[in-house]
Every structure is written in C-alpha cells, then in structure tokens.
Design an enzyme around this catalytic site. Structure first.
Site, PDB file in Angstrom:
ATOM      1  N   PRO A 192     122.881 -33.079 -12.643  1.00  0.00           N
ATOM      2  CA  PRO A 192     122.319 -33.546 -13.911  1.00  0.00           C
ATOM      3  C   PRO A 192     120.954 -32.908 -14.180  1.00  0.00           C
ATOM      4  CG  PRO A 192     123.106 -35.387 -12.594  1.00  0.00           C
ATOM      5  CD  PRO A 192     123.126 -34.187 -11.702  1.00  0.00           C
ATOM      6  N   MET A 193     120.751 -32.464 -15.404  1.00  0.00           N
ATOM      7  CA  MET A 193     119.465 -31.918 -15.834  1.00  0.00           C
ATOM      8  C   MET A 193     119.127 -32.524 -17.183  1.00  0.00           C
ATOM      9  SD  MET A 193     119.796 -27.900 -14.659  1.00  0.00           S
ATOM     10  CE  MET A 193     121.546 -27.759 -15.087  1.00  0.00           C
ATOM     11  N   CYS A 247     113.801 -36.993  -7.215  1.00  0.00           N
ATOM     12  CA  CYS A 247     112.843 -36.572  -8.224  1.00  0.00           C
ATOM     13  C   CYS A 247     111.440 -36.456  -7.633  1.00  0.00           C
ATOM     14  CB  CYS A 247     112.839 -37.556  -9.388  1.00  0.00           C
ATOM     15  SG  CYS A 247     111.697 -37.088 -10.713  1.00  0.00           S
ATOM     16  N   GLY A 269     120.527 -26.046  -3.868  1.00  0.00           N
ATOM     17  CA  GLY A 269     119.314 -25.248  -3.803  1.00  0.00           C
ATOM     18  C   GLY A 269     119.592 -23.764  -3.743  1.00  0.00           C
ATOM     19  N   ASP A 270     119.122 -23.044  -4.771  1.00  0.00           N
ATOM     20  CA  ASP A 270     119.188 -21.572  -4.821  1.00  0.00           C
ATOM     21  C   ASP A 270     120.614 -21.025  -4.859  1.00  0.00           C
ATOM     22  OD1 ASP A 270     116.480 -21.780  -4.691  1.00  0.00           O
ATOM     23  OD2 ASP A 270     116.245 -20.899  -2.697  1.00  0.00           O
ATOM     24  N   GLY A 281     122.533 -26.475 -10.104  1.00  0.00           N
ATOM     25  CA  GLY A 281     121.650 -26.906 -11.173  1.00  0.00           C
ATOM     26  C   GLY A 281     121.191 -25.743 -12.027  1.00  0.00           C
TER      27      GLY A 281
END
EC number: 1.3.1.-
Length: 381
Positions: free
Chosen positions: A25-26, A110, A215-216, A238
């Site tokens: 989610p963004m 977060c 991540g990445d 993401g």
C-alpha cells in the site's frame, strides 16, 4: 540460504494467491484504479491504501470511501493500522462482516516522525506485549470469517534496537498467516540499501508461516535474487512499480519460469498512461481523475526524452482530450531508457533520528497505553 526452485504461489490461510507477489500500500497511489491497472498486467495480491482502525470503527467517511475494490480484484485485501488492541479487533470484525474483506494486513513499519513520536508505526514493535495483544485481537476477530491476518514490519527502530526476530515469533504465536519484513530500520526511512540478509534471518527463525521480503525490488530479477538469497516465500513490491505497472507482468513471468517480455516503447507506455487516467476517471469522474493522474506523469516518463514543456503541461491536464493531445506530441517509437533499470524510484531521503516518546526505549513493556494520536493515516513501511 538459496532455494532450488522459485515459489509459484502464496498461501495465506485459506487464501491462495496465484503469484507470490504483493503490492505494498502507498498513500495516494494504490487506489482502486491503480490496483486494477496492475492486476491487468499480472497476478498477485493487491492491497488497498492503509486505513486506520479508528477510522473504520468510527465510520469515518474518508476511511470507508477507501474500501473500494476493482472488478478484477478476486481477493479483497486491506491494510489496517492501529495502536489499541480492542479497536483493531473491532475494525477487523467490521471489515470482515460488513465489507466482505478476504485478507487483513497490519502495518507496523511507518517511520514518519509524527507517528513514531507517539509510539506508533515502526516504534510499536519495541513494545512486544502490546504487539502480541494487537495481533491476537485481530486474528481472533477474523477467525470466524476464515480471513487470514498478516503483518508487516521493519528490522527495528535502529541497529541498536532490532525487533524483527521477536516480531516473527509473536506473529507465529498469535496465529498470523504471514509476516513481511522491509529490510530497513525506521532510522533509515527509505535511504541506502535494504538489508536482505535480515529477511534470510527471519526466514530461518520462522518455520510455520510464510515470510515475505520487501525492499529494493526494482526489477523482476531483483525479486528472483531476493528469494534465492533469503529463501523467503514471496515478495512485497512498493516504489518499484511507480510509473511501471507492467512490473507485475514481469514478476508473474519470472515466478512461473517464463521469459520476461521486452521493455515497452514510449508508445506502449503512453497507452498504459491513458488507461491509468481512464480508470481514475471511471472511479472519480474525468476531471478529478485527470487531476489525480498528474502525480504519476513524472514516474511514467522518467528517463524518456519528453521535453520540459510537454512534461509541464501533462502535469496540468484536466481532461482526456488534453491528455491525448499532449501524448500525441511524443515519439511512440522511442525505446525504453535502459539507464533507468534497476534504479530507485520514489522517495529516498537520508537516515534520520527516530522520534520516540520519552523513555520509550527503557523497557520492552508498555506502562499505560499508546497515545491515540499515533493512529495517523500516514502510510509507509
């Protein structure tokens, strides 16, 4: 810990995802239109924008409006955030009972100061008992509906205050269906490189539920490398898909052992841009949808030779006609800029001191309760 074969699906309790790929989610990005666009490219689990548990329980209009799902979303997946166990449990019951949600993910990643300084977000897993209480309430609330509950976290607050291995144990003990780990601490925010070795550590420590890595992941090859290096059961994507929803096509191909398709030309990118604007218009109305689309223009055109005037005007569009006229000025035959492959997209920034409540690090136990103001709709992780 390399794996011999790539997983071809992801199993979360009674929910089965055809490709072991999850859209993270963004805020302001992963609305129903964007999720539909991504789902048109390839299979996966597409999670809606994060919603606060208090917003659900109190019937907040904005929160409830986010519970909109695209026609091609076979699995209704919601990411929930909260700091009070009872409120989280009640929110999960409402999501399952009144909104037909099929999967609930809880966000504890977060790093935003206004959240962590109140004890929320990536700061909360430091209080191990509270984390367990929240997960227990959520899992028990979802159990009668057969809805799996998962969690996402970071490595910890900083390198001196790591929590991810404890979080994995707590996730198993409370009946979570999976745990996802972003290989950064809260102090890193989105800077530097993600530590994939921590994902491997978590996978080695957690034996009864899937471990997902985050991540990445900028290309499908990164996802394959992460799984091979860590043994994780799937990946969470993401920022890598910003302006590149076809990344899910490539990921689906990679996990099924098929050849990844060729890079899109600018003309093909323009077609996706137009489709994205149209889907936003279907959801919000043409003018508002075009306005909402503006934020995506720079991501789609990153690395292409489109001139500054066209870029600037695309950032002002308010109708399909205006969008079409500007896209017509671009060269559809221009090849995809290979220099952009494998490079970070979206926010990065630099490491920052994590703001915490006074005395937060003195104990892993919580005296009292977390400030309700920590339940902020700012997403991230």
């Amino acid at each position: 810990m390399p794996t011999a074969t790539l997983p071809d699906r992801l199993v979360l309790g009674d929910v089965e995802v055809d490709t072991p790929v999850v859209l993270a989610p963004m805020a302001g990005v992963t609305n129903a239109a964007f999720r539909q666009l991504c789902a048109e490219q390839g299979a996966g689990l597409y999670v809606c924008e994060m919603i606060t548990s208090r917003g659900i329980v109190e019937g907040d209009r904005t929160s409830l409006s986010m519970l909109t799902f695209a026609p091609n979303e076979k699995i209704r997946s919601v990411q929930l955030y909260g700091v009070d166990p009872r409120t989280v449990g009640e929110a999960v019951r409402i999501l399952c009972d009144a909104h037909g949600v099929d999967h609930v993910d809880l966000n504890f990643g977060c790093p935003v100061p206004k959240v962590t300084r109140k004890g929320g977000g990536a700061a909360l897993p430091w209080k191990a008992t509270l984390l367990g209480q929240i997960l227990t309430e959520a899992v028990e609330a979802a159990r009668p509906y057969g809805v799996p509950v998962t969690m996402k976290t970071r490595k910890g607050i900083d390198d001196d205050h790591l929590t991810f291995l404890d979080a994995g144990r707590i996730a198993e003990d409370t009946g979570c269906a999976a745990i996802a780990l972003h290989g950064r601490t809260a102090s890193q925010h989105y800077s530097g490189r993600a530590d994939w070795s921590s994902i491997g550590e978590l996978k080695a420590a957690v034996s009864s539920i899937p471990v997902l890595g985050n991540g990445d992941i900028w290309e499908a090859s990164d996802a394959v490398a992460m799984v091979e290096q860590t043994g994780c059961d799937g990946v969470v994507v993401g920022r890598g898909c910003l302006g590149r929803p076809w990344l899910f096509r490539d990921l689906a191909a990679a996990f099924s052992g098929r050849t990844v398709q060729e890079l899109p030309t600018l003309g093909e990118v323009m077609h996706v841009m137009r489709r994205h604007a149209e889907l936003l218009g279907d959801w919000l109305g043409e003018e508002r949808g075009c306005v909402e689309f503006r934020k995506h223009v720079a991501w789609y055109l990153k690395g292409f030779r489109a001139g500054s005037r066209v870029r600037e005007n695309l950032g002002k569009v308010s109708s399909y006609a205006a969008l079409d006229a500007l896209l017509a000025e671009l060269d559809p035959s221009e090849p995809y800029p290979v220099s952009e492959l494998g490079t970070p997209r979206g926010r990065q920034g630099s490491p920052k001191r994590v703001h915490l409540p006074d005395g937060w690090l003195d104990s892993r136990e919580l005296a009292g309760s977390v400030d309700a103001a920590a339940e902020d709709a700012t997403s991230g992780g």
